[in-house]
Write an enzyme that holds these catalytic residues in place. Structure first.
Site, PDB file in Angstrom:
ATOM      1  CG  ASP A  43      -0.733  -3.965  -2.876  1.00 35.23           C
ATOM      2  OD1 ASP A  43      -0.561  -4.461  -4.005  1.00 35.23           O
ATOM      3  OD2 ASP A  43      -1.210  -2.825  -2.711  1.00 35.23           O
ATOM      4  NE  ARG A  71      -0.215  -0.967 -13.815  1.00 31.55           N
ATOM      5  CZ  ARG A  71      -0.038  -0.621 -12.542  1.00 31.55           C
ATOM      6  NH1 ARG A  71       0.935   0.242 -12.235  1.00 31.55           N
ATOM      7  NH2 ARG A  71      -0.799  -1.113 -11.593  1.00 31.55           N
ATOM      8  CB  SER A  90      -7.838  -2.861 -10.471  1.00 29.96           C
ATOM      9  OG  SER A  90      -7.344  -1.947  -9.521  1.00 29.96           O
ATOM     10  CB  SER A  91     -10.477  -2.506  -5.440  1.00 26.57           C
ATOM     11  OG  SER A  91      -9.154  -2.179  -5.036  1.00 26.57           O
ATOM     12  CD  GLN A  92      -5.176   1.159  -7.671  1.00 28.96           C
ATOM     13  OE1 GLN A  92      -4.885   1.569  -8.789  1.00 28.96           O
ATOM     14  NE2 GLN A  92      -4.267   0.783  -6.781  1.00 28.96           N
ATOM     15  CB  SER A 135      -9.259  -5.486  -3.750  1.00 26.76           C
ATOM     16  OG  SER A 135      -8.180  -6.174  -4.313  1.00 26.76           O
ATOM     17  NE  ARG A 186       3.558  -5.948  -7.551  1.00 25.59           N
ATOM     18  CZ  ARG A 186       2.914  -5.084  -6.765  1.00 25.59           C
ATOM     19  NH1 ARG A 186       1.855  -5.486  -6.063  1.00 25.59           N
ATOM     20  NH2 ARG A 186       3.335  -3.838  -6.674  1.00 25.59           N
TER      21      ARG A 186
END
Length: 417
Positions: A296, A97, A143-145, A171, A327
């Site tokens: 999600d 990842r 990614s918002s992370q 996000s 996914r």
């Protein structure tokens, strides 16, 4: 191990949902940066949160965050500003990842981070130190992370942080959740423009903190309410708040389109209460939605809509390919087992126009080491007889007691070899 699921004829249950993983993980990092000695209350007991709790308590030379993507991103930023030297690693899937965008942003701010294997991917060797901070531009479509990880260290940077998000911002509710949690601990942070967030160089304040329960977990009970043939089912979910800052609280509005009505025992701003779900006989004939802010929830609705006979077209799914599994492909493959042909557009959109194929008589749903595959497909047992879920233990990543809660609701679960 595989579980075979049988649904009860009627559901009448009250479920104590797990605490929000998203809030727990943010509160833990901020709590550590504040220097507090008291952990937040009602922490999630899921795998993703437990690896952060353990890492922060023990701080070993090598920190293994296993399959927890949130932990990898948040701990990378935390370790970069915390004195000490550590190697941050995870599962083989975690090593696939990408994390290069976050590492390059931290390096731009002065962080000392090296890749120990493949460039752009974990594991990372991090030497923590005080960073100057300042202005930075980062792609808003990632990614918002990554964005949240950078924002949370902003208050302890010497010059604070001014972050400009370039391009489309995905996000956004998760970014806003980060800002709200930061403010709860005394940070001065806000949107200062349509694409700019400014964090003042003002240390966090230690405080008592209570975490609400998880709307993402609630979505699977909404799915059961929508799919189960008995319209008189009574499902109650404890610990949710009206007006929640969790992005996945949108589930209550989206499921209203599929005939599930939500009522609260009482509504007190910021106070958790009990939610009651009841199915109504009407739903939309077709569903279209952009999940750019709630990725999600996508699996839940990709499973639910065809089983209800509701064609759909869902957009904003670009991040699904870099989650615990791809996914997009996983959903297409597993839905065929149930008799539905799902199509994608450039790996960013999914649609079902009513196309069917021959379903398997005893479908075994592969979960691909992805908790949300198990969680989203399990409610399909309400309409699919002989449904099997492989590797059901993956739910510990976000909802450890899910199978116990299903049994409490009357489901029969047989363990198969």
């Amino acid at each position: 191990m595989t579980y075979q699921l049988w649904t009860p004829e009627h559901i009448n249950t009250t479920i104590n949902l797990p605490a929000s993983k998203s809030i727990s993980n943010r509160a833990l990092i901020i709590h550590a940066l504040s220097g507090s000695n008291t952990l937040p209350h009602n922490l999630s007991d899921c795998d993703d949160t437990e690896v952060i709790v353990r890492a922060l308590a023990e701080m070993p030379d090598t920190i293994d965050i296993k399959a927890a993507g949130t932990a990898m991103r948040f701990m990378t930023a935390y370790l970069a500003v915390t004195p000490g030297e550590h190697t941050l690693t995870g599962t083989e899937r975690m090593k696939e990842r990408p994390i290069g965008i976050l590492v390059e942003a931290l390096r731009y701010l002065g962080a000392d981070i090296e890749y120990t294997e493949e460039e752009g991917f974990p594991p990372l060797h991090i030497r923590g130190q005080r960073l100057e901070g300042g202005a930075i531009t980062i792609d808003g479509s990632i990614s918002s992370q990554y964005i949240s990880a950078l924002l949370m260290i902003g208050p302890i940077l010497h010059n604070g942080l001014e972050m400009r998000l370039a391009g489309e911002i995905i996000s956004r509710p998760y970014i806003d959740l980060t800002l709200c949690t930061m403010r709860d601990f005394g940070a001065e942070v806000d949107w200062t423009g349509p694409d700019t967030i400014t964090v003042a160089a003002k240390p966090y304040v230690s405080r008592e903190y209570f975490i609400e329960n998880d709307w993402s977990a609630a979505s699977y009970w909404y799915e059961m309410a929508a799919l189960h043939p008995d319209e008189d089912n009574e499902i109650s979910l404890n610990g949710l708040t009206d007006g929640s800052r969790q992005g996945d609280s949108t589930a209550r509005y989206l499921f209203s389109l599929l005939g599930v009505k939500t009522t609260f025992d009482e509504v007190i701003p910021g106070v958790a209460t009990t939610v009651h779900l009841k199915r109504q006989p009407m739903h939309v004939p077709r569903m279209e939605y952009d999940f750019i802010n709630q990725p999600d929830l996508a699996q839940t609705f990709v499973v639910t809509c065809p089983l209800m006979g509701v064609p759909f077209h869902f957009k904003g799914l670009s991040t699904l390919k870099i989650k615990e599994t791809d996914r997009i492909e996983a959903l297409k493959k597993e839905m065929r087992k149930l008799g539905f042909v799902i199509h994608d557009i450039d790996g960013k959109e999914l649609y079902w126009n009513g196309e069917r194929c021959e379903p398997q008589s005893h479908p075994v749903i592969n979960t691909y080491n992805d908790h949300r595959m198990a969680l989203a497909f399990a409610p399909a047992a309400c309409v699919v007889p002989f449904l099997h879920i492989s590797h059901p233990e993956v739910v510990t990543k976000s909802y450890p007691l899910f199978w116990d809660d299903l049994q409490q609701a009357g489901f029969t679960i047989n363990e198969m070899p």
